[in-house]
Design an enzyme around this catalytic site. Structure first.
Site, short mmCIF file in Angstrom:
data_model
loop_
_atom_site.label_atom_id
_atom_site.label_comp_id
_atom_site.label_asym_id
_atom_site.label_seq_id
_atom_site.Cartn_x
_atom_site.Cartn_y
_atom_site.Cartn_z
N HIS A 57 -1.52 -5.82 10.20
CA HIS A 57 -1.79 -4.67 11.07
C HIS A 57 -2.11 -3.44 10.22
O HIS A 57 -1.94 -3.46 9.00
CB HIS A 57 -0.64 -4.41 12.04
CG HIS A 57 0.65 -3.94 11.42
ND1 HIS A 57 1.40 -4.71 10.56
CD2 HIS A 57 1.33 -2.77 11.55
CE1 HIS A 57 2.48 -4.03 10.19
NE2 HIS A 57 2.47 -2.86 10.76
N HIS A 59 -0.97 -0.32 9.81
CA HIS A 59 -0.07 0.71 9.28
C HIS A 59 -0.18 0.82 7.76
O HIS A 59 -0.30 -0.18 7.05
CB HIS A 59 1.38 0.42 9.68
CG HIS A 59 1.67 0.76 11.12
ND1 HIS A 59 2.75 0.27 11.80
CD2 HIS A 59 0.99 1.54 11.99
CE1 HIS A 59 2.74 0.74 13.04
NE2 HIS A 59 1.68 1.51 13.19
N ASP A 61 1.82 1.32 5.33
CA ASP A 61 2.72 0.59 4.43
C ASP A 61 2.37 -0.90 4.34
O ASP A 61 3.02 -1.65 3.62
CB ASP A 61 4.19 0.78 4.84
CG ASP A 61 4.51 0.26 6.23
OD1 ASP A 61 3.77 0.58 7.17
OD2 ASP A 61 5.51 -0.48 6.38
N HIS A 62 1.32 -1.33 5.06
CA HIS A 62 0.86 -2.73 4.97
C HIS A 62 -0.55 -2.86 4.39
O HIS A 62 -0.95 -3.95 4.01
CB HIS A 62 0.94 -3.40 6.36
CG HIS A 62 2.35 -3.46 6.86
ND1 HIS A 62 3.11 -4.59 6.82
CD2 HIS A 62 3.17 -2.48 7.34
CE1 HIS A 62 4.34 -4.33 7.26
NE2 HIS A 62 4.40 -3.05 7.60
N HIS A 115 3.82 -4.01 18.46
CA HIS A 115 4.11 -3.00 17.44
C HIS A 115 2.84 -2.17 17.23
O HIS A 115 2.86 -0.95 17.29
CB HIS A 115 4.56 -3.69 16.16
CG HIS A 115 4.78 -2.80 14.99
ND1 HIS A 115 5.82 -1.91 14.92
CD2 HIS A 115 4.09 -2.66 13.83
CE1 HIS A 115 5.76 -1.26 13.76
NE2 HIS A 115 4.72 -1.69 13.09
N ASP A 134 5.68 -6.87 11.12
CA ASP A 134 6.52 -5.94 11.88
C ASP A 134 6.64 -6.32 13.35
O ASP A 134 7.02 -5.52 14.18
CB ASP A 134 5.98 -4.51 11.76
CG ASP A 134 6.12 -3.95 10.35
OD1 ASP A 134 6.59 -4.68 9.46
OD2 ASP A 134 5.74 -2.77 10.14
N HIS A 172 9.76 -6.13 6.49
CA HIS A 172 10.78 -5.19 5.99
C HIS A 172 12.16 -5.82 5.87
O HIS A 172 12.50 -6.74 6.62
CB HIS A 172 10.91 -3.98 6.93
CG HIS A 172 9.68 -3.13 7.00
ND1 HIS A 172 9.50 -2.02 6.20
CD2 HIS A 172 8.55 -3.23 7.76
CE1 HIS A 172 8.32 -1.47 6.47
NE2 HIS A 172 7.72 -2.20 7.42
FE FE Z 1 5.83 -1.71 8.32
ZN ZN Z 2 4.16 -1.40 10.94
#
Ligand code: FE
Ligand code: ZN
Length: 256
Positions: A57, A59, A61-62, A115, A134, A172
Site C-alpha cells: 500500500h 503509506h 513507511d512502506h 487500512h 497493515d 509492524h
Molecule cells: Fe505501516
Molecule cells: Zn500503513
C-alpha cells in the site's frame, strides 16, 4: 516447500523489512521498502541481489525506499493497481485474484482494502507465507484510514480462509500493545493467554513476535473472530452482526 528463504529484520522504528529469496528462480523480493539502509545491509549479509519489490500500500513507511532501491538494483516494483498513482516507481500494477510468477514462485495477490482503499496482501504458497502488511497484525488489525468496518472485515475473512500452517508476516511489531487489548476483550481465552506469555518473553529478549502461524491467529486474534460466538459473548455482543462486532472492537481499540 521450495528453496525459498525468508529473512525478517527491523526498519525505521517498528516496521518490519522482509526479504524472500528463491534460489531456484534466482530472484530476491523485498516485501515493501520501509528503509534503504537495513534492506541493503540484509541483502549484503546474505549475498542476495534485489530483483523485485512487492508493495502492499501507498503509506510512506512502506514505499519510502522504492526509488532508491530501484536506482541501486534495477528492481521491478509490483503494487496494487488501485494505488497506482501513489506508489513511487511502480512498474507492474496487480489486482486481487491475480497470480503472478516471479522466478519459480507463484505469488497470489489478495485484495485487502480497509487500512487503505487499494491495499493488497501477498500469499506465496511455496514459501508457506502470507505478507499482510497493515491489514492483519498479530492479535490486531490495521486502522481504518480509507475503508469502513464492513470492507475491512471482508478483507480479514479473505485472509482467514488461508491454511492454518501459513506463516503470517506483518508490517509492524505492534503485538505487545495488541495483546493487552486482546486479553481485555477476551479474558477467558487460554490460547490467547499462552500467546501473550510468549509475546512478553520475546519482547524481554528483544526478539520479534512474528512470524506466527495463521491458525494460531484465527484462535487468538479478536479481529478475526467477530463472528465467533465465544468472542462475541466475551465482548458482550452475543448474537450480533459480525460487522457490528468488528466495528465495535476496532472503535474500542482506537481509544485504547
Ligand atoms: Fe505501516
Ligand atoms: Zn500503513
Amino acid at each position: 516447500m521450495s528453496a525459498a528463504s525468508i529473512r525478517q529484520f527491523t526498519c525505521r522504528s517498528d516496521n518490519f523489512g522482509v526479504l524472500l529469496h528463491d534460489a531456484e528462480g534466482g530472484v530476491t523480493l523485498s516485501i515493501d521498502a520501509p528503509e534503504e539502509g537495513p534492506i541493503v545491509a540484509a541483502l549484503e549479509r546474505e549475498g542476495w541481489r534485489l530483483t523485485h519489490i512487492l508493495t502492499t500500500h501507498h503509506h510512506n513507511d512502506h514505499v519510502a525506499a522504492n526509488e532508491a532501491l530501484k536506482a541501486r538494483f534495477g528492481a521491478e516494483i509490483v503494487g496494487p493497481a488501485g494505488e497506482r498513482a501513489k506508489i513511487p516507481g511502480l512498474d507492474r500494477a496487480v489486482r486481487g485474484g491475480e497470480t503472478i510468477r516471479i522466478g519459480s514462485l507463484d505469488v497470489h495477490v489478495i485484495d485487502t482494502p480497509g487500512h487503505t482503499a487499494g491495499e493488497v496482501s501477498y500469499h506465496v504458497p511455496a514459501a508457506g507465507a502470507l505478507f499482510a502488511a497493515d491489514t492483519l497484525f498479530s492479535l490486531g488489525c490495521g486502522r481504518l484510514f480509507e475503508g469502513d468496518a464492513a470492507t475491512m472485515w471482508a478483507s480479514l475473512r479473505r485472509l482467514r480462509a488461508l491454511p492454518d500452517e501459513t506463516m503470517l508476516y506483518c508490517g509492524h511489531e505492534y503485538t505487545a500493545t495488541n495483546a493487552r487489548f486482546a486479553v481485555d476483550v477476551d479474558p477467558g481465552n487460554l490460547l490467547l493467554q499462552e500467546r501473550v506469555k510468549e509475546v512478553e518473553a520475546l519482547r524481554v529478549r528483544g526478539e520479534a513476535t512474528l512470524p506466527v502461524p495463521l491458525g494460531r491467529e484465527k484462535r487468538t486474534n479478536p479481529f478475526l473472530r467477530a463472528d465467533d460466538p465465544d468472542l462475541q459473548a466475551a465482548f458482550g455482543m452475543a448474537g450480533e452482526d459480525p460487522v457490528s462486532v468488528f466495528a465495535a472492537l476496532r472503535e474500542k481499540r482506537n481509544g485504547y
